[in-house]
Design a protein around this motif. Structure first.
Motif, PDB file in Angstrom:
ATOM      1  N   ARG A   1       0.853  -1.187   0.000  1.00 30.35           N
ATOM      2  CA  ARG A   1       0.000   0.000   0.000  1.00 30.35           C
ATOM      3  C   ARG A   1       0.889   1.236   0.000  1.00 30.35           C
ATOM      4  N   VAL A   2       0.613   2.158  -0.921  1.00 25.48           N
ATOM      5  CA  VAL A   2       1.319   3.434  -0.931  1.00 25.48           C
ATOM      6  C   VAL A   2       0.265   4.529  -0.833  1.00 25.48           C
ATOM      7  N   ASP A   3       0.386   5.394   0.166  1.00 26.25           N
ATOM      8  CA  ASP A   3      -0.656   6.379   0.452  1.00 26.25           C
ATOM      9  C   ASP A   3      -0.236   7.775   0.012  1.00 26.25           C
ATOM     10  N   LEU A   4      -1.074   8.391  -0.806  1.00 29.65           N
ATOM     11  CA  LEU A   4      -0.898   9.779  -1.214  1.00 29.65           C
ATOM     12  C   LEU A   4      -1.713  10.718  -0.339  1.00 29.65           C
ATOM     13  N   ALA A   5      -2.695  10.175   0.324  1.00 23.74           N
ATOM     14  CA  ALA A   5      -3.619  10.969   1.138  1.00 23.74           C
ATOM     15  C   ALA A   5      -4.346  10.018   2.063  1.00 23.74           C
ATOM     16  N   GLU A   6      -5.134  10.599   2.948  1.00 29.51           N
ATOM     17  CA  GLU A   6      -5.948   9.821   3.879  1.00 29.51           C
ATOM     18  C   GLU A   6      -7.295  10.519   4.008  1.00 29.51           C
TER      19      GLU A   6
ATOM     20  N   TYR B   1      -0.885  14.515   1.333  1.00 26.82           N
ATOM     21  CA  TYR B   1       0.500  14.557   1.797  1.00 26.82           C
ATOM     22  C   TYR B   1       1.362  15.426   0.885  1.00 26.82           C
ATOM     23  N   ALA B   2       2.097  16.328   1.523  1.00 29.75           N
ATOM     24  CA  ALA B   2       2.941  17.270   0.787  1.00 29.75           C
ATOM     25  C   ALA B   2       4.303  16.692   0.448  1.00 29.75           C
ATOM     26  N   ASN B   3       4.796  15.771   1.260  1.00 30.02           N
ATOM     27  CA  ASN B   3       6.165  15.265   1.095  1.00 30.02           C
ATOM     28  C   ASN B   3       6.220  14.090   0.117  1.00 30.02           C
ATOM     29  N   LEU B   4       5.762  14.342  -1.099  1.00 31.99           N
ATOM     30  CA  LEU B   4       5.707  13.302  -2.120  1.00 31.99           C
ATOM     31  C   LEU B   4       7.080  12.672  -2.391  1.00 31.99           C
ATOM     32  N   PRO B   5       8.175  13.428  -2.453  1.00 33.48           N
ATOM     33  CA  PRO B   5       9.479  12.782  -2.698  1.00 33.48           C
ATOM     34  C   PRO B   5       9.823  11.721  -1.657  1.00 33.48           C
ATOM     35  N   GLU B   6       9.477  11.944  -0.398  1.00 30.95           N
ATOM     36  CA  GLU B   6       9.762  10.948   0.627  1.00 30.95           C
ATOM     37  C   GLU B   6       8.893   9.704   0.457  1.00 30.95           C
ATOM     38  N   ILE B   7       7.656   9.899  -0.002  1.00 24.19           N
ATOM     39  CA  ILE B   7       6.770   8.762  -0.263  1.00 24.19           C
ATOM     40  C   ILE B   7       7.319   7.924  -1.414  1.00 24.19           C
ATOM     41  N   LEU B   8       7.759   8.591  -2.477  1.00 15.73           N
ATOM     42  CA  LEU B   8       8.316   7.881  -3.629  1.00 15.73           C
ATOM     43  C   LEU B   8       9.580   7.115  -3.257  1.00 15.73           C
ATOM     44  N   ALA B   9      10.363   7.668  -2.364  1.00 12.74           N
ATOM     45  CA  ALA B   9      11.626   7.028  -1.991  1.00 12.74           C
ATOM     46  C   ALA B   9      11.427   5.680  -1.317  1.00 12.74           C
ATOM     47  N   GLU B  10      10.255   5.459  -0.730  1.00 18.62           N
ATOM     48  CA  GLU B  10       9.987   4.194  -0.049  1.00 18.62           C
ATOM     49  C   GLU B  10       9.677   3.064  -1.028  1.00 18.62           C
ATOM     50  N   ILE B  11       9.198   3.394  -2.216  1.00 16.78           N
ATOM     51  CA  ILE B  11       8.655   2.383  -3.128  1.00 16.78           C
ATOM     52  C   ILE B  11       9.696   1.364  -3.583  1.00 16.78           C
TER      53      ILE B  11
ATOM     54  N   TYR C   1       1.651  -2.095  -6.206  1.00 15.93           N
ATOM     55  CA  TYR C   1       1.507  -1.045  -5.204  1.00 15.93           C
ATOM     56  C   TYR C   1       0.121  -0.428  -5.351  1.00 15.93           C
ATOM     57  N   GLU C   2      -0.665  -0.479  -4.287  1.00 14.69           N
ATOM     58  CA  GLU C   2      -2.053   0.009  -4.287  1.00 14.69           C
ATOM     59  C   GLU C   2      -2.103   1.426  -3.734  1.00 14.69           C
ATOM     60  N   ALA C   3      -2.664   2.355  -4.517  1.00 11.53           N
ATOM     61  CA  ALA C   3      -2.693   3.772  -4.123  1.00 11.53           C
ATOM     62  C   ALA C   3      -4.053   4.241  -3.641  1.00 11.53           C
ATOM     63  N   SER C   4      -5.008   3.339  -3.468  1.00  7.17           N
ATOM     64  CA  SER C   4      -6.359   3.781  -3.105  1.00  7.17           C
ATOM     65  C   SER C   4      -6.900   3.033  -1.895  1.00  7.17           C
ATOM     66  N   CYS C   5      -6.032   2.734  -0.963  1.00  4.50           N
ATOM     67  CA  CYS C   5      -6.489   2.042   0.241  1.00  4.50           C
ATOM     68  C   CYS C   5      -7.184   3.001   1.190  1.00  4.50           C
ATOM     69  N   TYR C   6      -6.590   4.156   1.434  1.00  4.53           N
ATOM     70  CA  TYR C   6      -7.130   5.106   2.407  1.00  4.53           C
ATOM     71  C   TYR C   6      -7.674   6.376   1.772  1.00  4.53           C
TER      72      TYR C   6
END
Length: 364
Positions: free
Chosen positions: A98-103, A127-137, A160-165
């Motif tokens: 799961r990769v979250d862009l928002a909640e 979430y504003a810190n998109l580069p940190e989210i991408l770095a986890e993938i 990677y699922e982007a629509s869980c939350y």
């Protein structure tokens, strides 16, 4: 020349893009380029944008619970995802991670999966810190328990699922986060696939992206008899038109039939829905998957939902239900074994007859 969708699918105006009554930005969010761009998008749409003096969300909600709910639902907060939110989590049976862009989500579904699971008022947090989210993938590439382990789905790579939350398409006009993620996956030369599912139809920002076939868009659908529980979303016909447009743009696509509601007339309703899908995709030969998710709820989600939507006639009486304990120790009310068996047999038969080229990924 591909045939256009049947005229029966031309009805239903697309949902208006969500216009939150206010957009709040934490101090930390303003330290990120992506956070500032979200603020600029919101301001360009004439929305009220307020910069907060700290990282604490100051909501000032009404004392009346119904008004407080409405005010929270009409709020977009731009925040920084902490490490605990950025850390990828397994999300079987949909995907490896799961990769979250928002909640949170601006829709008003009276069966909402998020109710009872997300803490606090139902504010949508981007979430504003998109580069940190991408770095986890990339850290989880080649790992997981779903597509990396199952031979039947190995062709999808690490998923990677982007629509869980959240429903990322519902807020894309404000955030641009989904487009950025799709483009990132398109440029990542890895055996991996991004996935998202949506109840909205505003796919225009995605159509021209260099996606490389590495993003699967799925339309979350229900027949009209049950889609009345999905307030504030795009009509199902509009979602199917959007699905066709994505297929024409080269995206692999899918259906998330969810939640399957076993109520009076359900078999005819869902058979008709699958025929509508076949009509919408007529003339195309897309890479099409189907995911089937039956309606379930917990005691806490039932309490929240009956408070949010007191007029809903969605059956959460417990009749025809059985308890299922999750890996987290909570208890869900699912349909009983005989109902689930009948539903599974029905959908397997109807999908084979109506959408013979589709791959059924799972039934739950």
């Amino acid at each position: 020349m591909p045939k256009p969708p049947d005229a029966r699918l031309s009805g239903g105006a697309p949902a208006r893009a969500w216009r939150p009554s206010r957009v709040l930005l934490t101090r930390a969010a303003l330290g990120w380029d992506h956070g500032r761009r979200i603020a600029e998008r919101a301001a360009a749409l004439g929305l009220i944008v307020r910069e907060l003096p700290s990282d604490r969300l100051t909501l000032d909600l009404a004392d009346n619970p119904r008004r407080a709910y409405a005010e929270a639902k009409a709020t977009l907060a731009v925040v920084v995802a902490p490490p605990s939110k950025r850390r990828l989590q397994p999300i079987a049976p949909s995907a490896d991670w799961r990769v979250d862009l928002a909640e949170g989500c601006p829709a008003h579904c009276s069966y909402c999966y998020l109710a009872g699971s997300l803490k606090g008022p139902p504010v949508t947090r981007a979430y504003a810190n998109l580069p940190e989210i991408l770095a986890e993938i990339p850290r989880q590439l080649g790992q997981g328990t779903v597509t990396t382990r199952q031979p039947a789905r190995a062709g999808e790579g690490t998923t990677y699922e982007a629509s869980c939350y959240t429903d990322p398409l519902a807020i894309e006009h404000l955030t641009g986060s989904l487009s950025a993620l799709v483009a990132w996956f398109g440029g990542w030369k890895a055996d991996a696939q991004l996935r998202f599912t949506t109840k909205f139809d505003a796919v225009e920002p995605l159509l021209g992206l260099s996606h490389g076939g590495r993003t699967r868009m799925r339309a979350s659908i229900n027949p009209a008899a049950f889609a009345r529980h999905e307030g504030g979303t795009s009509p199902v016909a509009a979602r199917l038109r959007a699905l066709r447009r994505m297929a024409e743009a080269g995206y692999p696509i899918g259906l998330t039939v969810a939640p399957i509601i076993v109520a009076a007339g359900w078999e005819d309703a869902y058979a008709g829905l699958l025929r509508d899908v076949a009509i919408a995709l007529e003339g195309l030969a897309p890479d099409l998957t189907v995911e089937l998710i039956t309606h379930r709820y917990t005691a806490s989600s039932k309490e929240v939902l009956t408070g949010w939507y007191p007029g809903s006639d969605l059956d959460m009486s417990g009749n025809g239900r059985a308890e299922k304990r999750t890996k987290f120790g909570s208890v869900k009310q699912v349909y009983d074994a005989s109902t689930l068996s009948a539903a599974r047999r029905f959908f397997e038969r109807e999908i084979a007859d109506t959408l013979p080229a589709a791959r059924l990924l799972y039934f739950t």
